[in-house]
Design a protein around this motif. Structure first.
Motif, mmCIF file in Angstrom:
data_model
loop_
_atom_site.group_PDB
_atom_site.id
_atom_site.type_symbol
_atom_site.label_atom_id
_atom_site.label_comp_id
_atom_site.label_asym_id
_atom_site.label_seq_id
_atom_site.Cartn_x
_atom_site.Cartn_y
_atom_site.Cartn_z
ATOM 1 N N PHE A 118 0.843 -1.188 0.000
ATOM 2 C CA PHE A 118 0.000 0.000 0.000
ATOM 3 C C PHE A 118 0.882 1.242 0.000
ATOM 4 C CE2 PHE A 118 0.611 -1.545 4.285
ATOM 5 C CZ PHE A 118 1.053 -0.429 4.979
ATOM 6 N N ASP A 119 0.303 2.308 -0.527
ATOM 7 C CA ASP A 119 0.977 3.607 -0.542
ATOM 8 C C ASP A 119 0.377 4.484 0.544
ATOM 9 O OD1 ASP A 119 2.440 2.932 -2.839
ATOM 10 O OD2 ASP A 119 0.819 3.601 -4.141
ATOM 11 N N TYR A 120 1.192 5.349 1.104
ATOM 12 C CA TYR A 120 0.687 6.296 2.093
ATOM 13 C C TYR A 120 1.552 7.546 2.112
ATOM 14 C CZ TYR A 120 4.391 4.617 5.226
ATOM 15 O OH TYR A 120 5.604 4.286 5.790
ATOM 16 N N VAL A 121 0.935 8.635 2.567
ATOM 17 C CA VAL A 121 1.621 9.908 2.754
ATOM 18 C C VAL A 121 1.369 10.332 4.188
ATOM 19 C CG1 VAL A 121 1.731 12.334 2.065
ATOM 20 C CG2 VAL A 121 1.241 10.579 0.349
ATOM 21 N N ILE A 122 2.421 10.709 4.893
ATOM 22 C CA ILE A 122 2.280 11.222 6.256
ATOM 23 C C ILE A 122 2.129 12.735 6.158
ATOM 24 C CG2 ILE A 122 3.364 11.478 8.514
ATOM 25 C CD1 ILE A 122 4.945 8.900 7.922
ATOM 26 N N TYR A 123 1.004 13.267 6.674
ATOM 27 C CA TYR A 123 0.750 14.700 6.602
ATOM 28 C C TYR A 123 1.001 15.419 7.919
ATOM 29 C CZ TYR A 123 -1.187 14.624 1.925
ATOM 30 O OH TYR A 123 -1.349 14.508 0.577
ATOM 31 N N GLU A 124 0.722 14.784 9.022
ATOM 32 C CA GLU A 124 0.926 15.436 10.319
ATOM 33 C C GLU A 124 1.611 14.448 11.253
ATOM 34 O OE1 GLU A 124 0.153 18.605 11.187
ATOM 35 O OE2 GLU A 124 -0.845 19.101 9.316
ATOM 36 N N ILE A 125 2.738 14.863 11.801
ATOM 37 C CA ILE A 125 3.465 14.032 12.761
ATOM 38 C C ILE A 125 3.398 14.730 14.108
ATOM 39 C CG2 ILE A 125 5.698 13.047 13.403
ATOM 40 C CD1 ILE A 125 6.408 12.982 10.439
ATOM 41 N N PRO A 126 2.822 14.063 15.118
ATOM 42 C CA PRO A 126 2.731 14.703 16.434
ATOM 43 C C PRO A 126 4.112 14.934 17.035
ATOM 44 C CG PRO A 126 2.042 12.414 16.561
ATOM 45 C CD PRO A 126 2.276 12.718 15.116
ATOM 46 N N GLU A 127 4.160 15.870 17.948
ATOM 47 C CA GLU A 127 5.432 16.270 18.555
ATOM 48 C C GLU A 127 6.197 15.090 19.160
ATOM 49 O OE1 GLU A 127 6.841 19.282 22.040
ATOM 50 O OE2 GLU A 127 5.190 19.937 20.751
ATOM 51 N N GLN A 128 5.484 14.153 19.795
ATOM 52 C CA GLN A 128 6.165 13.034 20.449
ATOM 53 C C GLN A 128 6.846 12.089 19.453
ATOM 54 O OE1 GLN A 128 2.783 13.270 20.383
ATOM 55 N NE2 GLN A 128 1.872 11.275 20.041
ATOM 56 N N LEU A 129 6.541 12.216 18.161
ATOM 57 C CA LEU A 129 7.154 11.341 17.150
ATOM 58 C C LEU A 129 8.096 12.089 16.212
ATOM 59 C CD1 LEU A 129 4.029 9.213 16.176
ATOM 60 C CD2 LEU A 129 5.927 8.514 17.629
ATOM 61 N N GLN A 130 8.298 13.377 16.443
ATOM 62 C CA GLN A 130 9.095 14.204 15.537
ATOM 63 C C GLN A 130 10.517 13.678 15.339
ATOM 64 O OE1 GLN A 130 8.352 17.135 13.776
ATOM 65 N NE2 GLN A 130 6.212 16.810 14.293
ATOM 66 N N ASN A 131 11.110 13.082 16.351
ATOM 67 C CA ASN A 131 12.508 12.656 16.267
ATOM 68 C C ASN A 131 12.678 11.194 15.886
ATOM 69 O OD1 ASN A 131 13.431 15.221 17.035
ATOM 70 N ND2 ASN A 131 13.105 14.730 19.185
ATOM 71 N N TYR A 132 11.599 10.527 15.500
ATOM 72 C CA TYR A 132 11.670 9.116 15.155
ATOM 73 C C TYR A 132 11.485 8.914 13.660
ATOM 74 C CZ TYR A 132 11.167 8.192 20.133
ATOM 75 O OH TYR A 132 11.345 8.158 21.482
ATOM 76 N N LYS A 133 12.225 7.972 13.122
ATOM 77 C CA LYS A 133 12.019 7.569 11.736
ATOM 78 C C LYS A 133 10.824 6.623 11.719
ATOM 79 C CE LYS A 133 14.059 5.249 7.852
ATOM 80 N NZ LYS A 133 14.575 3.970 7.544
ATOM 81 N N LEU A 134 9.860 6.884 10.855
ATOM 82 C CA LEU A 134 8.682 6.036 10.759
ATOM 83 C C LEU A 134 8.677 5.227 9.469
ATOM 84 C CD1 LEU A 134 5.980 8.549 12.064
ATOM 85 C CD2 LEU A 134 7.049 6.676 13.313
ATOM 86 N N ARG A 135 8.856 5.904 8.348
ATOM 87 C CA ARG A 135 8.779 5.226 7.053
ATOM 88 C C ARG A 135 9.864 4.150 6.952
ATOM 89 N NH1 ARG A 135 6.075 5.862 2.568
ATOM 90 N NH2 ARG A 135 5.174 7.864 3.099
#
Length: 140
Positions: A51-68
């Motif tokens: 599946f394809d996805y786009v992350i539009y909003e990352i909450p502050e608690q996740l700003q420093n983490y790599k997700l993709r």
């Protein structure tokens, strides 16, 4: 996960046939993503769900983490997408919701807000109910 408890979703007003999702609980709370195309295929006796996805909003608690690309996050999204699909299959009004999101008149109905920087300029004009400016026109 349960709709209106753990997440909410709607058809995207940016990309027809995409689905915007806001996560309401858990580790990824307040994350806003859009799912695009998805497919299930079997290859060498393995089932693959892509599946394809786009992350539009990352909450502050996740700003420093790599997700993709992180397997734990990708697996979470796969289960989330399946839950969204299952919920939509139970919704008798899904077609009306799709039609509403596909029209310029429907952009005002979005419950999951994202920053205006993501919107194309012509869509923002309609969202803000502003009239386009006429330049270089002569009277009749």
């Amino acid at each position: 996960m349960e709709n209106n408890v753990d997440f909410i979703y709607e058809f995207s007003d940016l990309n027809l046939f995409y689905t915007r999702v806001k996560i309401l609980t858990g580790r990824y709370e307040s994350l806003v993503i859009e799912f695009g195309s998805s497919g299930l295929a079997q290859w060498e006796n393995k089932n693959n769900f892509n599946f394809d996805y786009v992350i539009y909003e990352i909450p502050e608690q996740l700003q420093n983490y790599k997700l993709r690309g992180v397997p734990e996050f990708e697996e979470f999204l796969a289960y989330l997408l399946v839950d969204v699909i299952n919920d939509r299959n139970k919704d008798p009004d899904w077609k009306d919701k799709l039609d509403e999101s596909a029209s310029y008149e429907g952009v005002q109905s979005s419950k999951i807000k994202i920053d205006n920087k993501w919107y194309p300029q012509e869509l923002l004009v309609f969202k803000n109910r502003q009239q386009p400016k006429a330049v270089g026109l002569q009277g009749f």
